[in-house]
Design a protein around this motif. Sequence first.
Motif, PDB file in Angstrom:
ATOM      1  N   ALA A 135      -7.522  -0.180 -17.098  1.00  0.00           N
ATOM      2  CA  ALA A 135      -6.580  -0.347 -18.214  1.00  0.00           C
ATOM      3  C   ALA A 135      -5.880  -1.686 -18.057  1.00  0.00           C
ATOM      4  N   SER A 136      -5.680  -2.367 -19.169  1.00  0.00           N
ATOM      5  CA  SER A 136      -4.980  -3.647 -19.199  1.00  0.00           C
ATOM      6  C   SER A 136      -3.703  -3.462 -20.009  1.00  0.00           C
ATOM      7  N   LEU A 137      -2.551  -3.695 -19.383  1.00  0.00           N
ATOM      8  CA  LEU A 137      -1.302  -3.549 -20.118  1.00  0.00           C
ATOM      9  C   LEU A 137      -1.200  -4.569 -21.239  1.00  0.00           C
ATOM     10  N   ALA A 138      -1.776  -5.755 -21.035  1.00  0.00           N
ATOM     11  CA  ALA A 138      -1.765  -6.759 -22.108  1.00  0.00           C
ATOM     12  C   ALA A 138      -2.588  -6.265 -23.282  1.00  0.00           C
ATOM     13  N   GLN A 139      -3.749  -5.689 -23.011  1.00  0.00           N
ATOM     14  CA  GLN A 139      -4.611  -5.179 -24.065  1.00  0.00           C
ATOM     15  C   GLN A 139      -3.957  -4.007 -24.793  1.00  0.00           C
ATOM     16  N   LEU A 140      -3.156  -3.249 -24.070  1.00  0.00           N
ATOM     17  CA  LEU A 140      -2.479  -2.093 -24.661  1.00  0.00           C
ATOM     18  C   LEU A 140      -1.158  -2.472 -25.351  1.00  0.00           C
ATOM     19  N   GLY A 141      -0.804  -3.757 -25.291  1.00  0.00           N
ATOM     20  CA  GLY A 141       0.449  -4.196 -25.902  1.00  0.00           C
ATOM     21  C   GLY A 141       1.683  -3.768 -25.138  1.00  0.00           C
ATOM     22  N   LYS A 142       1.547  -3.558 -23.816  1.00  0.00           N
ATOM     23  CA  LYS A 142       2.672  -3.075 -23.005  1.00  0.00           C
ATOM     24  C   LYS A 142       3.334  -4.170 -22.179  1.00  0.00           C
ATOM     25  N   MET A 143       2.872  -5.402 -22.313  1.00  0.00           N
ATOM     26  CA  MET A 143       3.513  -6.486 -21.563  1.00  0.00           C
ATOM     27  C   MET A 143       4.794  -6.916 -22.279  1.00  0.00           C
ATOM     28  N   PRO A 144       5.792  -7.395 -21.510  1.00  0.00           N
ATOM     29  CA  PRO A 144       7.049  -7.832 -22.133  1.00  0.00           C
ATOM     30  C   PRO A 144       6.857  -9.096 -22.974  1.00  0.00           C
TER      31      PRO A 144
ATOM     32  N   GLU B 216       0.850  -1.187   0.000  1.00  0.00           N
ATOM     33  CA  GLU B 216       0.000   0.000   0.000  1.00  0.00           C
ATOM     34  C   GLU B 216       0.886   1.237   0.000  1.00  0.00           C
ATOM     35  N   GLY B 217       0.368   2.295  -0.579  1.00  0.00           N
ATOM     36  CA  GLY B 217       1.113   3.543  -0.646  1.00  0.00           C
ATOM     37  C   GLY B 217       1.585   3.820  -2.052  1.00  0.00           C
ATOM     38  N   THR B 218       2.454   4.786  -2.216  1.00  0.00           N
ATOM     39  CA  THR B 218       2.973   5.139  -3.531  1.00  0.00           C
ATOM     40  C   THR B 218       3.797   3.983  -4.079  1.00  0.00           C
ATOM     41  N   LEU B 219       3.423   3.532  -5.280  1.00  0.00           N
ATOM     42  CA  LEU B 219       4.074   2.359  -5.853  1.00  0.00           C
ATOM     43  C   LEU B 219       5.214   2.759  -6.788  1.00  0.00           C
ATOM     44  N   ASN B 220       6.317   2.047  -6.658  1.00  0.00           N
ATOM     45  CA  ASN B 220       7.426   2.175  -7.592  1.00  0.00           C
ATOM     46  C   ASN B 220       8.264   0.907  -7.482  1.00  0.00           C
ATOM     47  N   GLN B 221       9.313   0.844  -8.262  1.00  0.00           N
ATOM     48  CA  GLN B 221      10.128  -0.363  -8.270  1.00  0.00           C
ATOM     49  C   GLN B 221      10.844  -0.588  -6.940  1.00  0.00           C
TER      50      GLN B 221
ATOM     51  N   ASP C 130       7.469  -0.072 -16.329  1.00  0.00           N
ATOM     52  CA  ASP C 130       8.783  -0.549 -15.891  1.00  0.00           C
ATOM     53  C   ASP C 130       8.647  -1.588 -14.776  1.00  0.00           C
ATOM     54  N   LEU C 131       7.750  -1.321 -13.824  1.00  0.00           N
ATOM     55  CA  LEU C 131       7.524  -2.261 -12.724  1.00  0.00           C
ATOM     56  C   LEU C 131       7.010  -3.594 -13.256  1.00  0.00           C
ATOM     57  N   THR C 132       6.104  -3.536 -14.215  1.00  0.00           N
ATOM     58  CA  THR C 132       5.553  -4.757 -14.814  1.00  0.00           C
ATOM     59  C   THR C 132       6.646  -5.598 -15.454  1.00  0.00           C
ATOM     60  N   HIS C 133       7.517  -4.957 -16.189  1.00  0.00           N
ATOM     61  CA  HIS C 133       8.606  -5.675 -16.853  1.00  0.00           C
ATOM     62  C   HIS C 133       9.561  -6.292 -15.828  1.00  0.00           C
TER      63      HIS C 133
ATOM     64  N   SER D 288      -6.293   8.660  -8.266  1.00  0.00           N
ATOM     65  CA  SER D 288      -6.638   9.849  -9.052  1.00  0.00           C
ATOM     66  C   SER D 288      -7.855   9.601  -9.928  1.00  0.00           C
ATOM     67  N   GLY D 289      -8.145   8.328 -10.193  1.00  0.00           N
ATOM     68  CA  GLY D 289      -9.287   7.983 -11.030  1.00  0.00           C
ATOM     69  C   GLY D 289      -8.927   7.697 -12.468  1.00  0.00           C
ATOM     70  N   ASP D 290      -7.752   8.118 -12.899  1.00  0.00           N
ATOM     71  CA  ASP D 290      -7.318   7.898 -14.285  1.00  0.00           C
ATOM     72  C   ASP D 290      -6.498   6.606 -14.345  1.00  0.00           C
ATOM     73  N   PRO D 291      -6.982   5.582 -15.044  1.00  0.00           N
ATOM     74  CA  PRO D 291      -6.270   4.304 -15.064  1.00  0.00           C
ATOM     75  C   PRO D 291      -5.120   4.221 -16.067  1.00  0.00           C
ATOM     76  N   LYS D 292      -4.832   5.301 -16.768  1.00  0.00           N
ATOM     77  CA  LYS D 292      -3.766   5.267 -17.765  1.00  0.00           C
ATOM     78  C   LYS D 292      -2.446   4.872 -17.119  1.00  0.00           C
ATOM     79  N   PRO D 293      -1.773   3.835 -17.631  1.00  0.00           N
ATOM     80  CA  PRO D 293      -0.509   3.406 -17.017  1.00  0.00           C
ATOM     81  C   PRO D 293       0.603   4.429 -17.208  1.00  0.00           C
ATOM     82  N   SER D 294       1.387   4.612 -16.177  1.00  0.00           N
ATOM     83  CA  SER D 294       2.556   5.494 -16.262  1.00  0.00           C
ATOM     84  C   SER D 294       3.756   4.683 -16.740  1.00  0.00           C
ATOM     85  N   GLN D 295       4.824   5.364 -17.072  1.00  0.00           N
ATOM     86  CA  GLN D 295       6.042   4.643 -17.448  1.00  0.00           C
ATOM     87  C   GLN D 295       6.554   3.825 -16.273  1.00  0.00           C
ATOM     88  N   ALA D 296       6.354   4.345 -15.058  1.00  0.00           N
ATOM     89  CA  ALA D 296       6.769   3.597 -13.868  1.00  0.00           C
ATOM     90  C   ALA D 296       5.978   2.297 -13.742  1.00  0.00           C
ATOM     91  N   ASP D 297       4.681   2.358 -14.076  1.00  0.00           N
ATOM     92  CA  ASP D 297       3.850   1.142 -14.050  1.00  0.00           C
ATOM     93  C   ASP D 297       4.388   0.110 -15.047  1.00  0.00           C
TER      94      ASP D 297
END
Length: 226
Positions: free
Chosen positions: A217-226, A144-149, A188-191, A177-186
């Motif tokens: 938002a689904s990173l797989a649907q957006l083509g952002k999965m490794p 819980e809290g601010t997420l990062n690597q 990077d963490l996924t990878h 914030s309500g906006d599900p758009k993935p950030s670059q940090a999201d």
Amino acid sequence: MAITDWHENDRPREKLLKFGERSLSDAELLAIFLRVGVKGKSAVDLAQDLLNHFGSLHALLNANQAEFCEANGLGPAKFVQLKAVLEMSRRHFESGLQKGDAFNSPEVVARFLESELGHQQRERFGILLLDQQHHLIAFKVLFEGTLNQASVHPREVIKTALDHHAAAVILAHNHPSGDPKPSQADIDLTHQLSQALSLVDIRCLDHMILGDFGRWASLAQLGKMP
């Protein structure tokens, strides 16, 4: 005018029995839960006042005890009843998925996660643990809290997956914030986590991000999965 004096088709309980629960407005559904109104107001009038006070049914259902109990007509007993109803609903949905539904689409995953991560005021990161057929083994909130690597530790994710004998996982977190758009940090963490999981032969199928009002938002649907 009391609800008992209304036409039968307009009384919330009778309307639900005759036409089904989907025919009722938010105020009518809430009125059935409240059961009674207050002096000078029917249960439906009180329900509408409460919806106006909180701004929406969504906000009312997610109010904390202090916020809930300060509203006219509500108190600790109603708060306990409401939380019990919400938890029964969550368990009913989760148990139905555990009995056979496979998590093979982002829509199914998002619907499940709405009850687990939606409407939270803080970021929460969890994983859906799946078997070979992508049936749900368990869902665990890990951070819980601010997420990062730095804050999401791969060893905890791997340990949880191994402890539950998961063949695959779906990562998930919410954006307050309500906006599900993935950030670059999201991304990077996924990878990072996907690579770590692959070392122990556990597949990372997706990373789902929950926003507000049913947005996701689904990173797989957006083509952002490794």
